[in-house]
Design a protein around this motif. Sequence first.
Motif, PDB file in Angstrom:
ATOM      1  N   VAL A   1       0.853  -1.180   0.000  1.00 38.28           N
ATOM      2  CA  VAL A   1       0.000   0.000   0.000  1.00 38.28           C
ATOM      3  C   VAL A   1       0.889   1.230   0.000  1.00 38.28           C
ATOM      4  CG1 VAL A   1      -1.648   1.340   1.376  1.00 38.28           C
ATOM      5  CG2 VAL A   1      -1.902  -1.142   1.190  1.00 38.28           C
ATOM      6  N   VAL A   2       0.534   2.204  -0.825  1.00 40.31           N
ATOM      7  CA  VAL A   2       1.220   3.495  -0.846  1.00 40.31           C
ATOM      8  C   VAL A   2       0.200   4.537  -0.424  1.00 40.31           C
ATOM      9  CG1 VAL A   2       2.288   5.237  -2.321  1.00 40.31           C
ATOM     10  CG2 VAL A   2       2.801   2.833  -2.678  1.00 40.31           C
ATOM     11  N   SER A   3       0.570   5.364   0.542  1.00 43.49           N
ATOM     12  CA  SER A   3      -0.312   6.445   0.973  1.00 43.49           C
ATOM     13  C   SER A   3       0.422   7.764   0.823  1.00 43.49           C
ATOM     14  CB  SER A   3      -0.745   6.251   2.424  1.00 43.49           C
ATOM     15  OG  SER A   3      -1.596   5.143   2.539  1.00 43.49           O
TER      16      SER A   3
ATOM     17  N   ARG B   1     -11.240  -0.867  -1.380  1.00 47.06           N
ATOM     18  CA  ARG B   1     -12.434  -0.391  -0.688  1.00 47.06           C
ATOM     19  C   ARG B   1     -12.128  -0.070   0.782  1.00 47.06           C
ATOM     20  NH1 ARG B   1     -14.566  -4.352  -4.358  1.00 47.06           N
ATOM     21  NH2 ARG B   1     -16.087  -3.344  -5.723  1.00 47.06           N
ATOM     22  N   TYR B   2     -11.365  -0.928   1.420  1.00 42.32           N
ATOM     23  CA  TYR B   2     -10.975  -0.673   2.805  1.00 42.32           C
ATOM     24  C   TYR B   2     -10.101   0.581   2.883  1.00 42.32           C
ATOM     25  CZ  TYR B   2     -12.778  -5.219   4.233  1.00 42.32           C
ATOM     26  OH  TYR B   2     -13.591  -6.287   4.505  1.00 42.32           O
ATOM     27  N   LEU B   3      -9.177   0.728   1.926  1.00 42.07           N
ATOM     28  CA  LEU B   3      -8.319   1.915   1.923  1.00 42.07           C
ATOM     29  C   LEU B   3      -9.150   3.180   1.751  1.00 42.07           C
ATOM     30  CD1 LEU B   3      -5.304   0.644  -0.198  1.00 42.07           C
ATOM     31  CD2 LEU B   3      -5.407   0.959   2.288  1.00 42.07           C
ATOM     32  N   SER B   4     -10.157   3.122   0.882  1.00 44.19           N
ATOM     33  CA  SER B   4     -11.046   4.283   0.699  1.00 44.19           C
ATOM     34  C   SER B   4     -11.761   4.626   1.999  1.00 44.19           C
ATOM     35  CB  SER B   4     -12.081   4.010  -0.388  1.00 44.19           C
ATOM     36  OG  SER B   4     -11.469   3.931  -1.642  1.00 44.19           O
ATOM     37  N   GLU B   5     -12.200   3.600   2.708  1.00 47.62           N
ATOM     38  CA  GLU B   5     -12.883   3.842   3.988  1.00 47.62           C
ATOM     39  C   GLU B   5     -11.938   4.491   4.991  1.00 47.62           C
ATOM     40  OE1 GLU B   5     -14.893   1.552   7.768  1.00 47.62           O
ATOM     41  OE2 GLU B   5     -14.761   0.461   5.880  1.00 47.62           O
ATOM     42  N   PHE B   6     -10.718   3.973   5.108  1.00 49.79           N
ATOM     43  CA  PHE B   6      -9.775   4.551   6.061  1.00 49.79           C
ATOM     44  C   PHE B   6      -9.349   5.959   5.639  1.00 49.79           C
ATOM     45  CE2 PHE B   6      -9.476   0.216   7.599  1.00 49.79           C
ATOM     46  CZ  PHE B   6      -9.484   0.440   8.971  1.00 49.79           C
ATOM     47  N   ASP B   7      -9.211   6.196   4.335  1.00 55.42           N
ATOM     48  CA  ASP B   7      -8.916   7.548   3.857  1.00 55.42           C
ATOM     49  C   ASP B   7     -10.039   8.499   4.273  1.00 55.42           C
ATOM     50  OD1 ASP B   7      -6.610   6.575   2.672  1.00 55.42           O
ATOM     51  OD2 ASP B   7      -7.318   6.839   0.603  1.00 55.42           O
ATOM     52  N   PHE B   8     -11.292   8.066   4.063  1.00 52.36           N
ATOM     53  CA  PHE B   8     -12.448   8.894   4.422  1.00 52.36           C
ATOM     54  C   PHE B   8     -12.448   9.199   5.922  1.00 52.36           C
ATOM     55  CE2 PHE B   8     -16.815   9.292   5.964  1.00 52.36           C
ATOM     56  CZ  PHE B   8     -17.233  10.389   5.222  1.00 52.36           C
TER      57      PHE B   8
ATOM     58  N   PHE C   1      -3.325   3.868  -2.077  1.00 47.77           N
ATOM     59  CA  PHE C   1      -3.400   3.018  -3.259  1.00 47.77           C
ATOM     60  C   PHE C   1      -2.807   1.656  -2.941  1.00 47.77           C
ATOM     61  CE2 PHE C   1      -2.474   7.353  -4.398  1.00 47.77           C
ATOM     62  CZ  PHE C   1      -3.423   7.648  -5.361  1.00 47.77           C
ATOM     63  N   HIS C   2      -3.404   0.653  -3.524  1.00 48.51           N
ATOM     64  CA  HIS C   2      -2.779  -0.675  -3.516  1.00 48.51           C
ATOM     65  C   HIS C   2      -2.042  -0.793  -4.842  1.00 48.51           C
ATOM     66  CE1 HIS C   2      -2.047  -4.915  -3.610  1.00 48.51           C
ATOM     67  NE2 HIS C   2      -2.878  -5.100  -4.612  1.00 48.51           N
ATOM     68  N   ILE C   3      -0.752  -1.032  -4.778  1.00 44.61           N
ATOM     69  CA  ILE C   3       0.061  -1.238  -5.973  1.00 44.61           C
ATOM     70  C   ILE C   3       0.668  -2.622  -5.835  1.00 44.61           C
ATOM     71  CG2 ILE C   3       2.054  -0.442  -7.292  1.00 44.61           C
ATOM     72  CD1 ILE C   3       1.440   2.381  -6.349  1.00 44.61           C
ATOM     73  N   GLU C   4       0.423  -3.486  -6.816  1.00 41.78           N
ATOM     74  CA  GLU C   4       0.792  -4.896  -6.695  1.00 41.78           C
ATOM     75  C   GLU C   4       2.271  -5.093  -6.392  1.00 41.78           C
ATOM     76  OE1 GLU C   4      -0.100  -8.467  -5.878  1.00 41.78           O
ATOM     77  OE2 GLU C   4      -1.698  -7.171  -6.579  1.00 41.78           O
ATOM     78  N   LYS C   5       3.128  -4.336  -7.033  1.00 44.81           N
ATOM     79  CA  LYS C   5       4.570  -4.433  -6.760  1.00 44.81           C
ATOM     80  C   LYS C   5       5.119  -3.014  -6.772  1.00 44.81           C
ATOM     81  CE  LYS C   5       8.799  -6.563  -8.268  1.00 44.81           C
ATOM     82  NZ  LYS C   5       9.342  -7.682  -7.632  1.00 44.81           N
ATOM     83  N   ILE C   6       5.752  -2.642  -5.685  1.00 47.32           N
ATOM     84  CA  ILE C   6       6.272  -1.282  -5.557  1.00 47.32           C
ATOM     85  C   ILE C   6       7.603  -1.178  -6.289  1.00 47.32           C
ATOM     86  CG2 ILE C   6       6.987   0.537  -3.973  1.00 47.32           C
ATOM     87  CD1 ILE C   6       4.096  -0.075  -3.580  1.00 47.32           C
TER      88      ILE C   6
END
Length: 171
Positions: free
Chosen positions: A25-27, A129-136, A38-43
């Motif tokens: 995850v990149v924030s 979806r979880y990342l969007s919730e935590f961002d919100f 964002f979820h990025i499969e390979k950083i």
Amino acid sequence: MISQAVKPGERQKDRPAPTDNKAPVVSLLQRDGKVKSFHIEKITAEKLKPVLKEYISKGAVVNTDESGVYLFAKDHFAGHDTVNHSESEYARRENGRLITTNTVEGYFSLIKRGVYGTFHHVSREHLHRYLSEFDFRYNSRDTSDGERTELALGQVTGKRLTYRTRLGAEN
């Protein structure tokens, strides 16, 4: 069972790597501002560069850890400062500026606590979806419960929740 010799620097092939079940995850978090995750499969630098260019102003000073995937940042943004975690450096002052990644790491701790304590498991399929919730939640942390409810309801206008038909089910 005959054990095969493992070359230095390699791990035994029958055991998974500790990161095999992790989803990167990149924030991006503006100090005293909002977060976008964002979820990025390979950083890699190649995958990270377009994301950073899209969401970060060219005039921004970017703070990161010492990872090599950020090397391009010094040429694209107004500044790029790093903290060296491998040398136990987490924050420093330089020319009157605070250089740290503590704010985004604090945000990651909120995500981890939510996953471990509330959701217990988050699949890669639904991670965004979880990342969007935590961002919100983070971005509306200074609002009242009523204001947060209005913000959330404002985002569902014109959207419908539908049930998908199971595969092979008859109507």
